[in-house]
Design a protein around this motif. Structure first.
Motif, PDB file in Angstrom:
ATOM      1  N   ALA A  53       7.423 -35.744  -7.843  1.00 53.83           N
ATOM      2  CA  ALA A  53       8.338 -34.631  -7.589  1.00 53.83           C
ATOM      3  C   ALA A  53       7.728 -33.320  -8.079  1.00 53.83           C
ATOM      4  CB  ALA A  53       9.675 -34.874  -8.293  1.00 53.83           C
ATOM      5  N   THR A  54       7.967 -32.269  -7.322  1.00 58.62           N
ATOM      6  CA  THR A  54       7.402 -30.955  -7.651  1.00 58.62           C
ATOM      7  C   THR A  54       7.822 -30.491  -9.038  1.00 58.62           C
ATOM      8  OG1 THR A  54       7.301 -30.377  -5.317  1.00 58.62           O
ATOM      9  CG2 THR A  54       7.240 -28.544  -6.886  1.00 58.62           C
ATOM     10  N   ASP A  55       9.098 -30.663  -9.400  1.00 55.03           N
ATOM     11  CA  ASP A  55       9.558 -30.183 -10.704  1.00 55.03           C
ATOM     12  C   ASP A  55       8.895 -30.945 -11.851  1.00 55.03           C
ATOM     13  OD1 ASP A  55      11.321 -32.377  -9.777  1.00 55.03           O
ATOM     14  OD2 ASP A  55      12.411 -32.019 -11.643  1.00 55.03           O
ATOM     15  N   VAL A  56       8.504 -32.185 -11.629  1.00 54.52           N
ATOM     16  CA  VAL A  56       7.819 -32.958 -12.674  1.00 54.52           C
ATOM     17  C   VAL A  56       6.417 -32.400 -12.912  1.00 54.52           C
ATOM     18  CG1 VAL A  56       6.953 -35.255 -13.305  1.00 54.52           C
ATOM     19  CG2 VAL A  56       9.196 -35.009 -12.234  1.00 54.52           C
ATOM     20  N   LYS A  57       5.798 -31.909 -11.872  1.00 56.25           N
ATOM     21  CA  LYS A  57       4.483 -31.281 -12.033  1.00 56.25           C
ATOM     22  C   LYS A  57       4.579 -30.117 -13.027  1.00 56.25           C
ATOM     23  CE  LYS A  57       2.789 -32.476  -7.405  1.00 56.25           C
ATOM     24  NZ  LYS A  57       3.837 -33.436  -7.058  1.00 56.25           N
ATOM     25  N   ALA A  58       5.653 -29.349 -12.930  1.00 56.97           N
ATOM     26  CA  ALA A  58       5.855 -28.211 -13.830  1.00 56.97           C
ATOM     27  C   ALA A  58       6.297 -28.669 -15.216  1.00 56.97           C
ATOM     28  CB  ALA A  58       6.870 -27.240 -13.239  1.00 56.97           C
ATOM     29  N   GLY A  62       2.864 -29.099 -16.894  1.00 55.70           N
ATOM     30  CA  GLY A  62       2.644 -27.683 -17.177  1.00 55.70           C
ATOM     31  C   GLY A  62       2.096 -26.879 -16.015  1.00 55.70           C
ATOM     32  N   VAL A  63       2.234 -27.400 -14.787  1.00 55.25           N
ATOM     33  CA  VAL A  63       1.797 -26.621 -13.628  1.00 55.25           C
ATOM     34  C   VAL A  63       2.697 -25.391 -13.527  1.00 55.25           C
ATOM     35  CG1 VAL A  63       1.500 -26.609 -11.116  1.00 55.25           C
ATOM     36  CG2 VAL A  63       0.915 -28.663 -12.439  1.00 55.25           C
ATOM     37  N   ASP A  64       2.103 -24.237 -13.295  1.00 51.95           N
ATOM     38  CA  ASP A  64       2.821 -22.977 -13.250  1.00 51.95           C
ATOM     39  C   ASP A  64       3.936 -23.019 -12.198  1.00 51.95           C
ATOM     40  OD1 ASP A  64       2.925 -20.048 -11.889  1.00 51.95           O
ATOM     41  OD2 ASP A  64       2.577 -19.900 -14.055  1.00 51.95           O
ATOM     42  N   ALA A  65       5.157 -22.775 -12.631  1.00 49.52           N
ATOM     43  CA  ALA A  65       6.321 -22.828 -11.744  1.00 49.52           C
ATOM     44  C   ALA A  65       6.238 -21.769 -10.644  1.00 49.52           C
ATOM     45  CB  ALA A  65       7.605 -22.671 -12.551  1.00 49.52           C
ATOM     46  N   ASP A  66       5.696 -20.599 -10.961  1.00 42.44           N
ATOM     47  CA  ASP A  66       5.553 -19.554  -9.942  1.00 42.44           C
ATOM     48  C   ASP A  66       4.541 -19.974  -8.878  1.00 42.44           C
ATOM     49  OD1 ASP A  66       7.420 -17.877 -11.138  1.00 42.44           O
ATOM     50  OD2 ASP A  66       5.902 -16.814 -12.312  1.00 42.44           O
ATOM     51  N   LEU A  67       3.477 -20.634  -9.290  1.00 46.26           N
ATOM     52  CA  LEU A  67       2.489 -21.157  -8.344  1.00 46.26           C
ATOM     53  C   LEU A  67       3.154 -22.157  -7.396  1.00 46.26           C
ATOM     54  CD1 LEU A  67      -0.488 -21.684  -7.377  1.00 46.26           C
ATOM     55  CD2 LEU A  67      -0.587 -23.427  -9.178  1.00 46.26           C
ATOM     56  N   LEU A  68       3.935 -23.062  -7.960  1.00 45.92           N
ATOM     57  CA  LEU A  68       4.627 -24.058  -7.146  1.00 45.92           C
ATOM     58  C   LEU A  68       5.636 -23.406  -6.198  1.00 45.92           C
ATOM     59  CD1 LEU A  68       5.137 -26.737  -9.909  1.00 45.92           C
ATOM     60  CD2 LEU A  68       3.709 -26.991  -7.861  1.00 45.92           C
ATOM     61  N   THR A  70       5.523 -20.350  -5.006  1.00 43.30           N
ATOM     62  CA  THR A  70       4.830 -19.528  -4.017  1.00 43.30           C
ATOM     63  C   THR A  70       4.058 -20.358  -2.998  1.00 43.30           C
ATOM     64  OG1 THR A  70       4.606 -17.747  -5.625  1.00 43.30           O
ATOM     65  CG2 THR A  70       3.136 -17.667  -3.718  1.00 43.30           C
ATOM     66  N   HIS A  71       3.319 -21.360  -3.483  1.00 44.82           N
ATOM     67  CA  HIS A  71       2.403 -22.098  -2.610  1.00 44.82           C
ATOM     68  C   HIS A  71       2.809 -23.540  -2.345  1.00 44.82           C
ATOM     69  CE1 HIS A  71      -0.500 -18.847  -2.565  1.00 44.82           C
ATOM     70  NE2 HIS A  71      -0.366 -18.742  -3.869  1.00 44.82           N
ATOM     71  N   GLY A  72       3.776 -24.048  -3.103  1.00 49.56           N
ATOM     72  CA  GLY A  72       4.161 -25.449  -2.963  1.00 49.56           C
ATOM     73  C   GLY A  72       3.220 -26.353  -3.748  1.00 49.56           C
ATOM     74  N   PRO A  73       3.497 -27.650  -3.743  1.00 49.32           N
ATOM     75  CA  PRO A  73       2.729 -28.586  -4.566  1.00 49.32           C
ATOM     76  C   PRO A  73       1.376 -28.982  -3.979  1.00 49.32           C
ATOM     77  CG  PRO A  73       4.431 -29.759  -3.386  1.00 49.32           C
ATOM     78  CD  PRO A  73       4.636 -28.297  -3.093  1.00 49.32           C
ATOM     79  N   VAL A  74       1.129 -28.640  -2.709  1.00 45.70           N
ATOM     80  CA  VAL A  74      -0.126 -29.019  -2.064  1.00 45.70           C
ATOM     81  C   VAL A  74      -1.029 -27.791  -2.005  1.00 45.70           C
ATOM     82  CG1 VAL A  74      -1.176 -30.065  -0.022  1.00 45.70           C
ATOM     83  CG2 VAL A  74       1.109 -30.772  -0.747  1.00 45.70           C
ATOM     84  N   HIS A  75      -1.785 -27.616  -3.096  1.00 43.44           N
ATOM     85  CA  HIS A  75      -2.597 -26.408  -3.271  1.00 43.44           C
ATOM     86  C   HIS A  75      -3.721 -26.735  -4.248  1.00 43.44           C
ATOM     87  CE1 HIS A  75      -3.539 -22.289  -4.643  1.00 43.44           C
ATOM     88  NE2 HIS A  75      -3.119 -21.934  -3.420  1.00 43.44           N
ATOM     89  N   PRO A  76      -4.904 -26.159  -4.075  1.00 48.47           N
ATOM     90  CA  PRO A  76      -6.014 -26.484  -4.986  1.00 48.47           C
ATOM     91  C   PRO A  76      -5.731 -26.139  -6.445  1.00 48.47           C
ATOM     92  CG  PRO A  76      -6.628 -24.705  -3.466  1.00 48.47           C
ATOM     93  CD  PRO A  76      -5.324 -25.252  -3.002  1.00 48.47           C
ATOM     94  N   GLN A  77      -5.070 -25.019  -6.694  1.00 51.47           N
ATOM     95  CA  GLN A  77      -4.771 -24.640  -8.076  1.00 51.47           C
ATOM     96  C   GLN A  77      -3.782 -25.617  -8.715  1.00 51.47           C
ATOM     97  OE1 GLN A  77      -6.413 -22.346  -9.830  1.00 51.47           O
ATOM     98  NE2 GLN A  77      -5.230 -22.814 -11.671  1.00 51.47           N
ATOM     99  N   VAL A  78      -2.883 -26.169  -7.915  1.00 52.65           N
ATOM    100  CA  VAL A  78      -1.945 -27.172  -8.426  1.00 52.65           C
ATOM    101  C   VAL A  78      -2.724 -28.398  -8.894  1.00 52.65           C
ATOM    102  CG1 VAL A  78      -0.049 -28.740  -7.829  1.00 52.65           C
ATOM    103  CG2 VAL A  78       0.020 -26.341  -7.084  1.00 52.65           C
ATOM    104  N   ALA A  79      -3.694 -28.848  -8.099  1.00 56.29           N
ATOM    105  CA  ALA A  79      -4.513 -30.000  -8.497  1.00 56.29           C
ATOM    106  C   ALA A  79      -5.253 -29.727  -9.800  1.00 56.29           C
ATOM    107  CB  ALA A  79      -5.495 -30.360  -7.384  1.00 56.29           C
ATOM    108  N   LEU A  80      -5.814 -28.530  -9.939  1.00 62.01           N
ATOM    109  CA  LEU A  80      -6.512 -28.168 -11.179  1.00 62.01           C
ATOM    110  C   LEU A  80      -5.563 -28.167 -12.370  1.00 62.01           C
ATOM    111  CD1 LEU A  80      -8.861 -25.280  -9.978  1.00 62.01           C
ATOM    112  CD2 LEU A  80      -9.589 -27.400 -11.103  1.00 62.01           C
TER     113      LEU A  80
END
Length: 166
Positions: A53-58, A62-68, A70-80
């Motif tokens: 789930a996207t919210d679990v990533k954040a 600690g994945v940046d909530a603004d990144l999620l 803006t770009h959604g969970p399928v993004h290179p920065q999200v993977a990093l």
């Protein structure tokens, strides 16, 4: 990836004394399962988080909530950020992150087969993006192999310079 390839990666990590943790989305635990198929992996595998789930990533990684947002969970920065987050959360030297769309249809504005895998250490970071063909099981399996290839590269960055064998 053939089992002997995974065993070689685990052997290298043991040799150089590096630990690993995995953060998985579309692979849903398959990456951790491939690693634990190797006897002795407990010497290097700290654990894994299936953050589907996207919210679990954040919240958990600690994945940046603004990144999620803006770009959604399928993004290179999200993977990093998934790789960094699991590395920090589980106290590992190497973090792996997988995110993408396994299919059968598009999700989060991305076509099926869009995949990002990332690997981070305190001194090295890599993310790769792919557009994979095939049905859902094939996309997930290929993503595991691609993540293991990045883990192999991280092992090559660590310790004594030498070539992988196997």
């Amino acid at each position: 990836m053939p089992a002997h390839g995974t065993a070689a990666i685990v052997a290298r990590l043991i040799e150089v004394g590096r630990t690993v943790a995995v953060a998985e989305s579309l692979t849903g635990g398959a990456l951790a399962a491939e690693l634990v198929s190797v006897p002795g992996v407990s010497a290097v595998l700290r654990g894994g988080v299936v953050a589907y789930a996207t919210d679990v990533k954040a919240s958990l990684l600690g994945v940046d909530a603004d990144l999620l947002a803006t770009h959604g969970p399928v993004h290179p920065q999200v993977a990093l950020e998934m790789a960094d987050g699991v590395r920090a959360a589980l106290g590992a030297e190497i973090g792996l992150g997988t995110t993408g769309v396994a299919g059968p249809g598009p999700a989060d504005g991305q076509p099926a087969g869009t995949v990002f895998v990332a690997c981070t250490t305190p001194t090295w970071r890599a993310v790769r993006g792919y557009h994979l063909a095939g049905a859902r099981p094939a996309v997930r399996s290929a993503t595991v192999a691609l993540a293991l290839a990045l883990l192999r590269q991280a092992g090559e960055q660590a310790g004594r310079p030498r070539r992988w064998e196997g």
